[in-house]
Design a protein around this motif. Structure first.
Motif, PDB file in Angstrom:
ATOM      1  N   HIS A   1       0.827  -1.198   0.000  1.00 33.53           N
ATOM      2  CA  HIS A   1       0.000   0.000   0.000  1.00 33.53           C
ATOM      3  C   HIS A   1       0.868   1.257   0.000  1.00 33.53           C
ATOM      4  CE1 HIS A   1      -3.696  -2.341   1.685  1.00 33.53           C
ATOM      5  NE2 HIS A   1      -3.592  -2.435   0.374  1.00 33.53           N
ATOM      6  N   MET A   2       0.456   2.225  -0.810  1.00 32.99           N
ATOM      7  CA  MET A   2       1.310   3.366  -1.118  1.00 32.99           C
ATOM      8  C   MET A   2       1.735   4.158   0.101  1.00 32.99           C
ATOM      9  SD  MET A   2       0.549   6.439  -3.838  1.00 32.99           S
ATOM     10  CE  MET A   2       1.782   7.708  -4.161  1.00 32.99           C
ATOM     11  N   ASP A   3       0.866   4.258   1.116  1.00 35.29           N
ATOM     12  CA  ASP A   3       1.229   5.071   2.276  1.00 35.29           C
ATOM     13  C   ASP A   3       2.404   4.492   3.055  1.00 35.29           C
ATOM     14  OD1 ASP A   3      -0.835   3.084   2.933  1.00 35.29           O
ATOM     15  OD2 ASP A   3      -0.731   3.874   4.967  1.00 35.29           O
ATOM     16  N   HIS A   4       2.841   3.286   2.703  1.00 37.25           N
ATOM     17  CA  HIS A   4       3.989   2.674   3.379  1.00 37.25           C
ATOM     18  C   HIS A   4       5.281   2.757   2.578  1.00 37.25           C
ATOM     19  CE1 HIS A   4       1.840   0.843   6.847  1.00 37.25           C
ATOM     20  NE2 HIS A   4       0.815   1.065   6.035  1.00 37.25           N
TER      21      HIS A   4
ATOM     22  N   ALA B   1      17.771   5.819  -2.843  1.00 39.07           N
ATOM     23  CA  ALA B   1      18.702   6.539  -3.707  1.00 39.07           C
ATOM     24  C   ALA B   1      19.750   7.296  -2.891  1.00 39.07           C
ATOM     25  CB  ALA B   1      17.933   7.505  -4.608  1.00 39.07           C
ATOM     26  N   THR B   2      19.328   7.838  -1.742  1.00 45.53           N
ATOM     27  CA  THR B   2      20.250   8.628  -0.917  1.00 45.53           C
ATOM     28  C   THR B   2      21.210   7.766  -0.136  1.00 45.53           C
ATOM     29  OG1 THR B   2      18.567  10.359  -0.698  1.00 45.53           O
ATOM     30  CG2 THR B   2      20.364  10.375   0.898  1.00 45.53           C
ATOM     31  N   THR B   3      20.744   6.635   0.360  1.00 41.33           N
ATOM     32  CA  THR B   3      21.560   5.813   1.262  1.00 41.33           C
ATOM     33  C   THR B   3      22.231   4.626   0.586  1.00 41.33           C
ATOM     34  OG1 THR B   3      19.675   4.404   1.847  1.00 41.33           O
ATOM     35  CG2 THR B   3      20.040   6.394   3.188  1.00 41.33           C
ATOM     36  N   GLY B   4      21.719   4.205  -0.572  1.00 42.00           N
ATOM     37  CA  GLY B   4      22.240   3.000  -1.208  1.00 42.00           C
ATOM     38  C   GLY B   4      21.748   1.722  -0.561  1.00 42.00           C
ATOM     39  N   ALA B   5      20.750   1.827   0.302  1.00 42.44           N
ATOM     40  CA  ALA B   5      20.219   0.633   0.978  1.00 42.44           C
ATOM     41  C   ALA B   5      19.526  -0.280  -0.032  1.00 42.44           C
ATOM     42  CB  ALA B   5      19.222   1.054   2.062  1.00 42.44           C
ATOM     43  N   ARG B   6      19.507  -1.562   0.272  1.00 46.53           N
ATOM     44  CA  ARG B   6      18.725  -2.481  -0.548  1.00 46.53           C
ATOM     45  C   ARG B   6      17.280  -2.433  -0.082  1.00 46.53           C
ATOM     46  NH1 ARG B   6      19.448  -8.702   1.386  1.00 46.53           N
ATOM     47  NH2 ARG B   6      19.374  -8.370   3.630  1.00 46.53           N
ATOM     48  N   SER B   7      16.378  -2.751  -0.995  1.00 45.91           N
ATOM     49  CA  SER B   7      14.944  -2.713  -0.725  1.00 45.91           C
ATOM     50  C   SER B   7      14.402  -4.132  -0.744  1.00 45.91           C
ATOM     51  CB  SER B   7      14.240  -1.862  -1.795  1.00 45.91           C
ATOM     52  OG  SER B   7      12.835  -1.941  -1.671  1.00 45.91           O
ATOM     53  N   LEU B   8      13.634  -4.486   0.314  1.00 52.30           N
ATOM     54  CA  LEU B   8      13.068  -5.822   0.446  1.00 52.30           C
ATOM     55  C   LEU B   8      11.557  -5.734   0.609  1.00 52.30           C
ATOM     56  CD1 LEU B   8      15.518  -7.456   3.040  1.00 52.30           C
ATOM     57  CD2 LEU B   8      15.685  -7.499   0.554  1.00 52.30           C
ATOM     58  N   VAL B   9      10.837  -6.661  -0.040  1.00 52.73           N
ATOM     59  CA  VAL B   9       9.382  -6.753   0.105  1.00 52.73           C
ATOM     60  C   VAL B   9       8.998  -8.184  -0.252  1.00 52.73           C
ATOM     61  CG1 VAL B   9       8.837  -6.105  -2.288  1.00 52.73           C
ATOM     62  CG2 VAL B   9       7.191  -5.604  -0.462  1.00 52.73           C
ATOM     63  N   HIS B  10       7.886  -8.667   0.284  1.00 54.75           N
ATOM     64  CA  HIS B  10       7.449 -10.014  -0.080  1.00 54.75           C
ATOM     65  C   HIS B  10       7.178 -10.089  -1.580  1.00 54.75           C
ATOM     66  CE1 HIS B  10       5.008 -13.652  -0.407  1.00 54.75           C
ATOM     67  NE2 HIS B  10       5.629 -14.043   0.705  1.00 54.75           N
ATOM     68  N   ALA B  11       7.493 -11.221  -2.172  1.00 51.53           N
ATOM     69  CA  ALA B  11       7.362 -11.377  -3.619  1.00 51.53           C
ATOM     70  C   ALA B  11       5.954 -11.076  -4.117  1.00 51.53           C
ATOM     71  CB  ALA B  11       7.775 -12.796  -4.018  1.00 51.53           C
ATOM     72  N   ALA B  12       4.936 -11.413  -3.330  1.00 47.99           N
ATOM     73  CA  ALA B  12       3.549 -11.213  -3.764  1.00 47.99           C
ATOM     74  C   ALA B  12       3.143  -9.750  -3.811  1.00 47.99           C
ATOM     75  CB  ALA B  12       2.597 -11.987  -2.848  1.00 47.99           C
ATOM     76  N   ASP B  13       3.916  -8.869  -3.177  1.00 46.60           N
ATOM     77  CA  ASP B  13       3.610  -7.435  -3.184  1.00 46.60           C
ATOM     78  C   ASP B  13       4.631  -6.624  -3.967  1.00 46.60           C
ATOM     79  OD1 ASP B  13       1.346  -7.812  -1.699  1.00 46.60           O
ATOM     80  OD2 ASP B  13       1.944  -6.532  -0.023  1.00 46.60           O
ATOM     81  N   ALA B  14       5.590  -7.290  -4.589  1.00 42.02           N
ATOM     82  CA  ALA B  14       6.702  -6.572  -5.229  1.00 42.02           C
ATOM     83  C   ALA B  14       6.247  -5.671  -6.365  1.00 42.02           C
ATOM     84  CB  ALA B  14       7.742  -7.575  -5.727  1.00 42.02           C
ATOM     85  N   ASP B  15       5.213  -6.077  -7.111  1.00 45.12           N
ATOM     86  CA  ASP B  15       4.767  -5.283  -8.251  1.00 45.12           C
ATOM     87  C   ASP B  15       4.169  -3.950  -7.833  1.00 45.12           C
ATOM     88  OD1 ASP B  15       5.610  -7.226  -9.970  1.00 45.12           O
ATOM     89  OD2 ASP B  15       3.628  -8.084 -10.339  1.00 45.12           O
ATOM     90  N   GLY B  16       3.812  -3.812  -6.572  1.00 40.59           N
ATOM     91  CA  GLY B  16       3.199  -2.577  -6.116  1.00 40.59           C
ATOM     92  C   GLY B  16       4.169  -1.488  -5.736  1.00 40.59           C
ATOM     93  N   LEU B  17       5.468  -1.774  -5.742  1.00 41.03           N
ATOM     94  CA  LEU B  17       6.459  -0.798  -5.300  1.00 41.03           C
ATOM     95  C   LEU B  17       7.029   0.001  -6.474  1.00 41.03           C
ATOM     96  CD1 LEU B  17       6.145  -2.362  -2.663  1.00 41.03           C
ATOM     97  CD2 LEU B  17       8.614  -2.170  -2.339  1.00 41.03           C
ATOM     98  N   PRO B  18       7.553   1.216  -6.200  1.00 37.60           N
ATOM     99  CA  PRO B  18       8.027   2.073  -7.289  1.00 37.60           C
ATOM    100  C   PRO B  18       9.420   1.725  -7.794  1.00 37.60           C
ATOM    101  CG  PRO B  18       8.303   3.197  -5.211  1.00 37.60           C
ATOM    102  CD  PRO B  18       7.597   1.902  -4.897  1.00 37.60           C
ATOM    103  N   ILE B  19      10.144   0.870  -7.083  1.00 41.38           N
ATOM    104  CA  ILE B  19      11.494   0.492  -7.498  1.00 41.38           C
ATOM    105  C   ILE B  19      11.634  -1.020  -7.414  1.00 41.38           C
ATOM    106  CG2 ILE B  19      12.521   2.675  -6.755  1.00 41.38           C
ATOM    107  CD1 ILE B  19      13.541   1.248  -4.258  1.00 41.38           C
ATOM    108  N   ALA B  20      12.587  -1.546  -8.144  1.00 40.08           N
ATOM    109  CA  ALA B  20      12.862  -2.975  -8.078  1.00 40.08           C
ATOM    110  C   ALA B  20      13.354  -3.326  -6.683  1.00 40.08           C
ATOM    111  CB  ALA B  20      13.910  -3.365  -9.119  1.00 40.08           C
ATOM    112  N   SER B  21      12.770  -4.386  -6.110  1.00 41.63           N
ATOM    113  CA  SER B  21      13.098  -4.774  -4.738  1.00 41.63           C
ATOM    114  C   SER B  21      13.340  -6.267  -4.673  1.00 41.63           C
ATOM    115  CB  SER B  21      11.955  -4.383  -3.790  1.00 41.63           C
ATOM    116  OG  SER B  21      11.717  -2.992  -3.817  1.00 41.63           O
TER     117      SER B  21
END
Length: 219
Positions: free
Chosen positions: A78-81, A90-110
């Motif tokens: 959900h977008m508010d998260h 982009a600022t920190t270089g951190a990796r982004s993690l999300v459950h595979a079933a919700d990955a399509d909802g995020l704005p960046i590859a995770s």
């Protein structure tokens, strides 16, 4: 363990900080939907992990400070998260993690998560618990330690007073209440402290007796 932590935060206000032996937890509320973001820091290594880059990237980056950020975990799509996710990564270089079933909802590859995965926070770990219902890929994250006890970050799957919103869909609600009962209340003791995606914290012991009422009312 910090004696002064309450978990009561307000949007625009300071974080509330809980100092455990193996982990420091900073809870910050961001607007406009009063989302909670949690910065976890391993005091032994200085490694930091952020749970939900919800919004207000400048405030989240100020919370991170100069210590850097290794990982951002998004509890669900959900977008508010995740409004601040792209800028924080982009600022920190951190990796982004999300459950595979919700990955399509995020704005960046995770990178995809699955039930039972473990996420490193320096010398400590978070166990991934997949909870289906609020979204297909919602996760809770469990930190447990013999000294510190059990601390569960539930996203929008569990709140004081009930489970997350399933938009009056009985299939989604039954899935959510089943997973919360079996994977959370059925697995963890009453003194487990949980930290939701909005609002105040609670313990499983404070909520357990209400489970039959939640199931009967259907939300």
């Amino acid at each position: 363990m910090s004696e002064h932590y309450t978990g009561d935060v307000t949007t625009g206000g300071p974080p509330d900080v809980r100092t455990l032996t193996g982990l420091t937890i900073s809870k910050l509320s961001v607007g406009p939907m009063e989302n909670n973001a949690y910065l976890l820091r391993c005091p032994a290594s200085g490694d930091q992990v952020l749970i939900d880059a919800a919004n207000e990237a400048p405030r989240l980056l100020e919370l991170v400070g100069d210590a850097g950020l290794s990982t951002v975990v998004t509890t669900h799509r959900h977008m508010d998260h995740w409004v601040a996710l792209e800028e924080v990564v982009a600022t920190t270089g951190a990796r982004s993690l999300v459950h595979a079933a919700d990955a399509d909802g995020l704005p960046i590859a995770s990178e995809p998560l699955a039930d039972g995965d473990r996420i490193r926070v320096g010398e400590r770990w978070l166990d991934v618990i997949h909870i289906v219902g609020h979204t297909p890929g919602s996760v809770a994250l469990l930190y447990q330690d013999d000294t510190d006890g059990r601390h569960l970050f539930t996203g929008d799957s569990l709140f004081p007073g009930g489970v997350g919103n399933t938009e009056q869909d009985p299939v989604r609600f039954n899935s959510l209440i089943d997973d919360v009962e079996q994977k959370v209340f059925g697995r963890l003791p009453d003194d487990t402290w949980f930290y939701p995606g909005h609002g105040k914290d609670s313990t499983l012991g404070a909520e357990r007796a209400a489970l039959p009422e939640w199931r009967a009312r259907g939300w």
